[in-house]
Design a protein around this motif. Structure first.
Motif, short mmCIF file in Angstrom:
data_model
loop_
_atom_site.label_atom_id
_atom_site.label_comp_id
_atom_site.label_asym_id
_atom_site.label_seq_id
_atom_site.Cartn_x
_atom_site.Cartn_y
_atom_site.Cartn_z
N TYR A 71 -65.72 23.55 53.20
CA TYR A 71 -65.91 22.54 52.01
C TYR A 71 -67.35 22.54 51.84
O TYR A 71 -68.33 22.64 52.89
CB TYR A 71 -65.61 21.23 52.10
CG TYR A 71 -63.98 21.20 52.00
CD1 TYR A 71 -63.39 20.80 50.90
CD2 TYR A 71 -63.22 21.53 53.29
CE1 TYR A 71 -61.70 20.74 50.96
CE2 TYR A 71 -61.85 21.24 53.36
CZ TYR A 71 -61.24 20.98 52.10
OH TYR A 71 -59.75 20.62 52.28
N PHE A 127 -70.92 21.14 49.33
CA PHE A 127 -71.58 20.25 48.11
C PHE A 127 -72.50 20.86 47.46
O PHE A 127 -73.47 21.34 48.17
CB PHE A 127 -72.00 18.71 48.88
CG PHE A 127 -70.88 17.86 49.23
CD1 PHE A 127 -70.30 17.23 48.60
CD2 PHE A 127 -70.57 18.00 50.73
CE1 PHE A 127 -69.42 16.20 48.91
CE2 PHE A 127 -69.49 17.19 51.17
CZ PHE A 127 -68.79 16.10 50.55
N ALA A 138 -73.30 15.65 41.85
CA ALA A 138 -72.91 16.46 42.87
C ALA A 138 -71.44 16.78 42.94
O ALA A 138 -70.69 15.87 42.62
CB ALA A 138 -73.30 15.79 44.23
N LYS A 139 -71.13 17.82 43.35
CA LYS A 139 -69.52 18.13 43.43
C LYS A 139 -69.14 18.81 44.62
O LYS A 139 -69.98 19.30 45.63
CB LYS A 139 -69.27 19.17 42.18
CG LYS A 139 -69.53 18.95 40.91
CD LYS A 139 -68.37 17.88 40.31
CE LYS A 139 -68.63 17.36 38.98
NZ LYS A 139 -67.44 16.46 38.40
N LEU A 140 -67.88 18.53 45.14
CA LEU A 140 -67.33 19.11 46.27
C LEU A 140 -66.44 20.20 46.06
O LEU A 140 -65.59 20.35 45.03
CB LEU A 140 -66.47 17.95 46.93
CG LEU A 140 -65.68 18.50 48.32
CD1 LEU A 140 -66.74 19.05 49.19
CD2 LEU A 140 -65.11 17.33 48.75
N GLU A 164 -62.93 23.21 42.81
CA GLU A 164 -63.14 22.02 42.84
C GLU A 164 -62.35 20.86 43.45
O GLU A 164 -61.02 20.88 43.01
CB GLU A 164 -63.73 21.43 41.31
CG GLU A 164 -64.40 20.26 41.05
CD GLU A 164 -64.96 19.80 39.98
OE1 GLU A 164 -65.37 18.53 39.76
OE2 GLU A 164 -64.91 20.75 39.09
N THR A 204 -63.31 14.01 43.23
CA THR A 204 -63.92 12.90 44.15
C THR A 204 -64.32 11.86 43.03
O THR A 204 -64.58 12.25 41.72
CB THR A 204 -65.27 13.54 44.70
OG1 THR A 204 -66.27 13.89 43.79
CG2 THR A 204 -64.98 14.68 45.79
N TYR A 221 -75.87 15.91 53.14
CA TYR A 221 -74.71 15.47 53.69
C TYR A 221 -74.53 15.84 55.30
O TYR A 221 -74.84 16.93 55.69
CB TYR A 221 -73.39 16.13 53.09
CG TYR A 221 -73.26 15.51 51.80
CD1 TYR A 221 -72.15 14.48 51.38
CD2 TYR A 221 -74.03 15.98 50.53
CE1 TYR A 221 -71.95 14.00 50.31
CE2 TYR A 221 -73.75 15.51 49.50
CZ TYR A 221 -72.86 14.60 49.03
OH TYR A 221 -72.62 14.25 47.78
N ASP A 235 -74.66 10.87 52.90
CA ASP A 235 -76.00 11.85 52.47
C ASP A 235 -77.05 11.04 52.11
O ASP A 235 -78.07 11.62 51.68
CB ASP A 235 -75.34 12.49 51.27
CG ASP A 235 -74.92 11.88 50.04
OD1 ASP A 235 -74.98 10.50 50.07
OD2 ASP A 235 -75.24 12.21 48.81
#
Length: 535
Positions: A112, A114, A123-125, A135, A138, A147, A167
């Motif tokens: 994974y 970020f 921000a995306k995971l 994606e 979250t 992070y 983070d």
């Protein structure tokens, strides 16, 4: 008749930049770059890295997997293999978004990462897959931050493993592979920067201003004193925490160091280790105890005698001149557990490797990836194998300790051992021959340049010598079939004839490749004849 010297030099001890030229032992080095000291104390070229998104790795391709195999000759096979690997590499994509990678972690069979969105507003995971990045849902995440993650199990059951992270700009969170849940605490703003979990299943969160928050046992959602949680003030910014061998927790601030004893609120005892020295953020790792960088250099937090007695010992005297040039430029660190290594990373893409032998250390070397390591994770995959991933400024996630290139590019290693005088410092010698002992699992081309009298301009170096090392050999019933070349030597020795006169001699060894497996330089046997005392 002139006296003849035949003297062995065993390569060991690593990089030493602090000793005077005469204090160096013959096997120590003035340059040891893109080499590591392996678990046997020998000098070995480092492994490479390659981009990753879950698709098949370029380095996993073997000639037998290609159309047209078997090929008519080695040259044709290499061309086909490089083309197929390039195609795989070009198919692997960066993490979607903009800016640097903010963090990464391994959970189950996936990796994974970020990253900020293309607009930079959130921000995306993202999760790796055989089709690339997908994606992960979250809550809304503020952009930026760095992070830090930790694998935990607060329930104690086999199915209770999860990842906890923070983070510095968003609330801490929990992730079990299916759901991503943020943690509500009593601190405002609710944005911890560092975290740690005690063996007693208590979660520790470090907030700005020196606030250390602890949860109830087994429940990272309860933080109030009535539920078993609470807060400890340490009067300095916390930059990291590690669990020590006795299950205590070292709490590092920038200018102070504490040790937290106990299992819960009922018996917590915060003890001051130092009121004047601390650690540099992101340099802290645990290798049989904490190792970190502070203003004095690399330091190891050693357990020395009875309970409660710690000692902070500086261990980087040999490379102090190098570290002085990198003051304030450390950006990360990681460990390679199977190699007993600690690696400290600098903002220019370079770094330092320290290999341990139990509580002692084999020595230092340096490396340069050519990319700044902005975040890194060292973990185990679903098969229990150690894997290391790092993110950089270009948005790609890379797997370290993978392949023999730097993401398809060649890299150069440099080994310059100390000058040796063969025990006769003031005697001129005619240097005649060097017998070099190497080991490799394939083929390696080494360039060797004899150098004399501490590189004096009055005594020019000899012409470069080029050595083709063939290896991969093994003994019957003591080697792995698919990893052994049965017609090759188990170790390779070569005679290098040289022509030079001087009191001292060194041998600069380099190689550049994007496909050769790591080689090991073990020793050299020097032949020389005395020519008389220097006048």
């Amino acid at each position: 008749m002139s006296k003849t010297f035949i003297v062995p030099v065993i390569f060991r001890g690593g990089l030493n930049l602090s000793a005077t030229l005469l204090d160096l032992t013959a096997g120590e080095c003035r340059q040891l770059h893109n080499y590591e000291i392996n678990t046997l104390g020998k000098y070995q070229r480092i492994l490479g890295y390659e981009r990753f998104d879950g698709r098949p790795a370029p380095s996993d391709l073997k000639p037998s997997m290609l159309e047209g195999y078997p090929f008519p000759n080695d040259a044709a096979e290499l061309v086909a293999l490089n083309a197929a690997r390039t195609l795989r590499r070009n198919n692997i994509q960066p993490v979607p978004g903009s800016g640097r990678i903010l963090g990464c972690f391994v959970f189950g069979a996936s990796v994974y990462a970020f990253r900020n969105t293309a607009a930079g507003s959130a921000a995306k995971l993202w999760r790796s897959s055989l089709g690339g990045w997908t994606e992960v849902s979250t809550p809304a995440l503020l952009p930026g931050g760095r992070y830090e993650t930790l694998r935990c199990n607060f329930s104690g059951s086999a199915g209770g493993i999860e990842v906890v992270g923070c983070d510095g700009v968003n609330p801490a969170w929990r992730f079990n592979g299916a759901g991503f849940t943020q943690i509500t605490t009593s601190i405002t703003p609710n944005a911890p920067r560092h975290l740690q979990a005690l063996p007693s299943q208590v979660l520790l969160l470090a907030f700005a201003g020196g606030s250390l928050l602890y949860s109830a046992i087994g429940d990272p959602t309860k933080w109030s004193p009535v539920d078993g949680g609470g807060e400890i003030a340490v009067a300095d910014e916390i930059v990291g925490m590690t669990i020590e061998p006795d299950n205590s927790c070292a709490v590092f601030c920038r200018n102070r160091t504490y040790v937290l004893y106990g299992k819960s609120k009922a018996d917590f005892n915060l003890t001051t280790l130092s009121m004047t020295t601390g650690a540099i953020e992101w340099s802290i790792q645990s290798v049989a105890g904490a190792i970190y960088m502070d203003d004095r250099g690399l330091t190891r937090l050693n357990r020395v005698q009875a309970f409660g007695n710690f000692d902070a010992a500086t261990i980087s005297q040999a490379i102090e001149p190098l570290l002085r040039g990198y003051v304030g430029r450390a950006v990360g660190s990681f460990v390679v557990k199977r190699k007993n290594q600690y690696r400290l990373c600098f903002e220019d893409g370079g770094g330092v490797i320290l290999t341990f032998a139990g509580q002692d250390n084999y020595g230092f070397s340096t490396f340069s990836f050519g990319k700044t390591i902005r975040c890194v994770t060292s973990d185990e995959d679903s098969a229990g194998r150690e894997v290391i991933f790092f993110g950089s400024d270009d948005g790609y996630l890379y797997q370290a300790e993978k392949g023999f290139s730097f993401d398809g590019q060649s890299y150069t290693d440099v080994l310059r051992p100390a000058f040796t005088d063969l025990g006769a410092q003031d005697i001129n010698k005619r240097w005649r021959k060097i017998v070099v002992e190497c080991e490799t699992s394939g083929r390696t081309t080494l360039t060797m340049v004899p150098d004399f009298d501490f590189s004096s301009p009055e005594n020019a170096a000899d012409q470069p010598k080029y050595l083709e090392v063939f290896g991969g050999g093994g003994y019957w019933d003591q080697a792995t079939w698919d990893e052994t070349t049965w017609s090759a030597a188990s170790a390779y020795t070569a005679d290098i004839y040289i022509d030079g006169v001087g009191r001292t001699m060194s041998l600069l060894i380099t190689s550049t490749s994007d496909s050769n497996p790591p080689h090991i330089i073990r020793s050299m046997l020097i032949h020389a004849a005395a020519r008389g005392r220097r006048r």
